[in-house]
Design a protein around this motif. Sequence first.
Motif, short mmCIF file in Angstrom:
data_model
loop_
_atom_site.label_atom_id
_atom_site.label_comp_id
_atom_site.label_asym_id
_atom_site.label_seq_id
_atom_site.Cartn_x
_atom_site.Cartn_y
_atom_site.Cartn_z
N GLN A 143 0.83 -1.21 0.00
CA GLN A 143 0.00 0.00 0.00
C GLN A 143 0.86 1.26 0.00
O GLN A 143 0.54 2.25 -0.66
CB GLN A 143 -0.93 -0.01 1.21
CG GLN A 143 -1.88 1.17 1.30
CD GLN A 143 -2.86 1.23 0.14
OE1 GLN A 143 -3.12 0.22 -0.53
NE2 GLN A 143 -3.40 2.40 -0.12
N ALA A 144 1.98 1.22 0.72
CA ALA A 144 2.89 2.38 0.75
C ALA A 144 3.49 2.62 -0.62
O ALA A 144 3.61 3.77 -1.06
CB ALA A 144 3.98 2.15 1.79
N ARG A 145 3.88 1.54 -1.30
CA ARG A 145 4.45 1.70 -2.65
C ARG A 145 3.39 2.21 -3.62
O ARG A 145 3.69 3.05 -4.49
CB ARG A 145 5.02 0.36 -3.13
CG ARG A 145 6.36 0.02 -2.51
CD ARG A 145 6.87 -1.33 -2.95
NE ARG A 145 7.05 -1.41 -4.39
CZ ARG A 145 8.09 -0.93 -5.05
NH1 ARG A 145 9.04 -0.28 -4.41
NH2 ARG A 145 8.18 -1.08 -6.36
N LEU A 146 2.17 1.73 -3.49
CA LEU A 146 1.09 2.21 -4.35
C LEU A 146 0.85 3.70 -4.13
O LEU A 146 0.60 4.45 -5.08
CB LEU A 146 -0.20 1.43 -4.09
CG LEU A 146 -0.22 -0.03 -4.55
CD1 LEU A 146 -1.56 -0.66 -4.22
CD2 LEU A 146 0.06 -0.14 -6.05
N SER A 147 0.92 4.13 -2.87
CA SER A 147 0.75 5.55 -2.57
C SER A 147 1.84 6.38 -3.22
O SER A 147 1.59 7.46 -3.77
CB SER A 147 0.75 5.77 -1.05
OG SER A 147 0.59 7.13 -0.73
N ASP A 148 3.08 5.86 -3.20
CA ASP A 148 4.19 6.57 -3.84
C ASP A 148 3.96 6.69 -5.35
O ASP A 148 4.16 7.74 -5.95
CB ASP A 148 5.52 5.85 -3.57
CG ASP A 148 5.96 5.97 -2.13
OD1 ASP A 148 5.50 6.90 -1.44
OD2 ASP A 148 6.77 5.13 -1.69
N PHE A 149 3.57 5.57 -5.97
CA PHE A 149 3.34 5.59 -7.41
C PHE A 149 2.16 6.50 -7.77
O PHE A 149 2.18 7.16 -8.82
CB PHE A 149 3.09 4.18 -7.94
CG PHE A 149 4.32 3.32 -8.00
CD1 PHE A 149 5.51 3.82 -8.53
CD2 PHE A 149 4.31 2.01 -7.55
CE1 PHE A 149 6.65 3.04 -8.60
CE2 PHE A 149 5.45 1.22 -7.61
CZ PHE A 149 6.62 1.74 -8.14
N ALA A 209 0.18 -0.53 -11.68
CA ALA A 209 -0.53 -1.77 -12.00
C ALA A 209 0.37 -2.99 -11.80
O ALA A 209 -0.09 -4.05 -11.34
CB ALA A 209 -1.04 -1.73 -13.44
N VAL A 210 1.66 -2.87 -12.12
CA VAL A 210 2.59 -3.97 -11.90
C VAL A 210 2.61 -4.35 -10.43
O VAL A 210 2.57 -5.53 -10.06
CB VAL A 210 4.01 -3.59 -12.38
CG1 VAL A 210 5.03 -4.63 -11.88
CG2 VAL A 210 4.06 -3.51 -13.89
N GLU A 211 2.67 -3.35 -9.56
CA GLU A 211 2.69 -3.61 -8.12
C GLU A 211 1.41 -4.31 -7.67
O GLU A 211 1.45 -5.25 -6.86
CB GLU A 211 2.86 -2.28 -7.36
CG GLU A 211 3.10 -2.44 -5.88
CD GLU A 211 4.48 -3.00 -5.55
OE1 GLU A 211 4.64 -3.56 -4.45
OE2 GLU A 211 5.38 -2.89 -6.42
N VAL A 212 0.27 -3.87 -8.19
CA VAL A 212 -1.01 -4.48 -7.81
C VAL A 212 -1.04 -5.95 -8.21
O VAL A 212 -1.39 -6.82 -7.40
CB VAL A 212 -2.18 -3.72 -8.48
CG1 VAL A 212 -3.49 -4.51 -8.34
CG2 VAL A 212 -2.34 -2.34 -7.85
N PHE A 213 -0.68 -6.24 -9.45
CA PHE A 213 -0.82 -7.61 -9.95
C PHE A 213 0.26 -8.56 -9.42
O PHE A 213 -0.01 -9.74 -9.19
CB PHE A 213 -0.83 -7.61 -11.48
CG PHE A 213 -2.12 -7.12 -12.06
CD1 PHE A 213 -3.31 -7.79 -11.81
CD2 PHE A 213 -2.16 -5.99 -12.86
CE1 PHE A 213 -4.52 -7.33 -12.33
CE2 PHE A 213 -3.35 -5.52 -13.38
CZ PHE A 213 -4.54 -6.20 -13.12
N THR A 214 1.49 -8.07 -9.23
CA THR A 214 2.52 -8.95 -8.68
C THR A 214 2.22 -9.30 -7.23
O THR A 214 2.45 -10.43 -6.78
CB THR A 214 3.91 -8.33 -8.81
OG1 THR A 214 3.91 -7.02 -8.23
CG2 THR A 214 4.35 -8.24 -10.25
N ALA A 215 1.71 -8.31 -6.46
CA ALA A 215 1.33 -8.60 -5.08
C ALA A 215 0.18 -9.60 -5.03
O ALA A 215 0.11 -10.45 -4.13
CB ALA A 215 0.93 -7.31 -4.37
N PHE A 216 -0.71 -9.52 -5.99
CA PHE A 216 -1.85 -10.45 -6.07
C PHE A 216 -1.38 -11.85 -6.47
O PHE A 216 -1.83 -12.85 -5.90
CB PHE A 216 -2.84 -9.92 -7.11
CG PHE A 216 -4.14 -10.68 -7.17
CD1 PHE A 216 -4.91 -10.87 -6.04
CD2 PHE A 216 -4.61 -11.17 -8.39
CE1 PHE A 216 -6.12 -11.55 -6.10
CE2 PHE A 216 -5.81 -11.86 -8.46
CZ PHE A 216 -6.57 -12.04 -7.31
N ALA A 217 -0.46 -11.92 -7.40
CA ALA A 217 -0.01 -13.21 -7.91
C ALA A 217 0.78 -13.98 -6.87
O ALA A 217 0.67 -15.21 -6.76
CB ALA A 217 0.84 -13.00 -9.17
#
Length: 218
Positions: A143-149, A209-217
Amino acid sequence: MDQRIPFTSYDFWAYLSAGFLLLFAFDSAAGMKLMMRDSWTVVQGVVAVALAYAAGQLVASASSFLFEKMLVGRLLGYPRNVLFGQPKAWKWVRRCIPGYFEPLPAATQKAALAKGSLVGVNAPGEALFWPAFANARTTAPVQARLSDFLNLYGFCRNTALVAFIDAGIFYWSFLQPEGPEEHLLWARIALVVGIGMTLRYLKFYRHYAVEVFTAFAY
């Protein structure tokens, strides 16, 4: 940001900075130099911040439509599709910005789709993005990385639009009788900044999006 400051990081990077850049161009073109004063009263500072914030909000609305809905949605393809090998853009566009169109590794795609199948989603796209995003929100580091992006791509997107607008403003000012010669230079600089920030926006939008999907995978 500090809770004593009534703005979040996103407010500062996505709204205030873009608003001040836009006000600066208008101020310079009009020759008023209000933004370049040596000292500010409290009232003047509050008014300037309020105007910049309002201008930044308008810029954000326009840039969201032009860059996310039109450029990405209509021309390039959203990262949630591009990452799974489903771009929209013509081949020559893909050759110009290959980094944006690089898909996830096949194993990562397979893992993400396998997780999606557990909630009834069997194909990439928006339907897969939302359970992946919900999963990402449960992990603090992600979540912190998503906030940064989010801060980065919001800043780049809004700055890109403001730079293109500023380029037009400065060029118009240069064309006027006795228009300042340096405004032609500023117009060219703003145009280059606009192009550069558009490319940076695409990079960080894809990384989100990469962060979202890699965390999900995984």
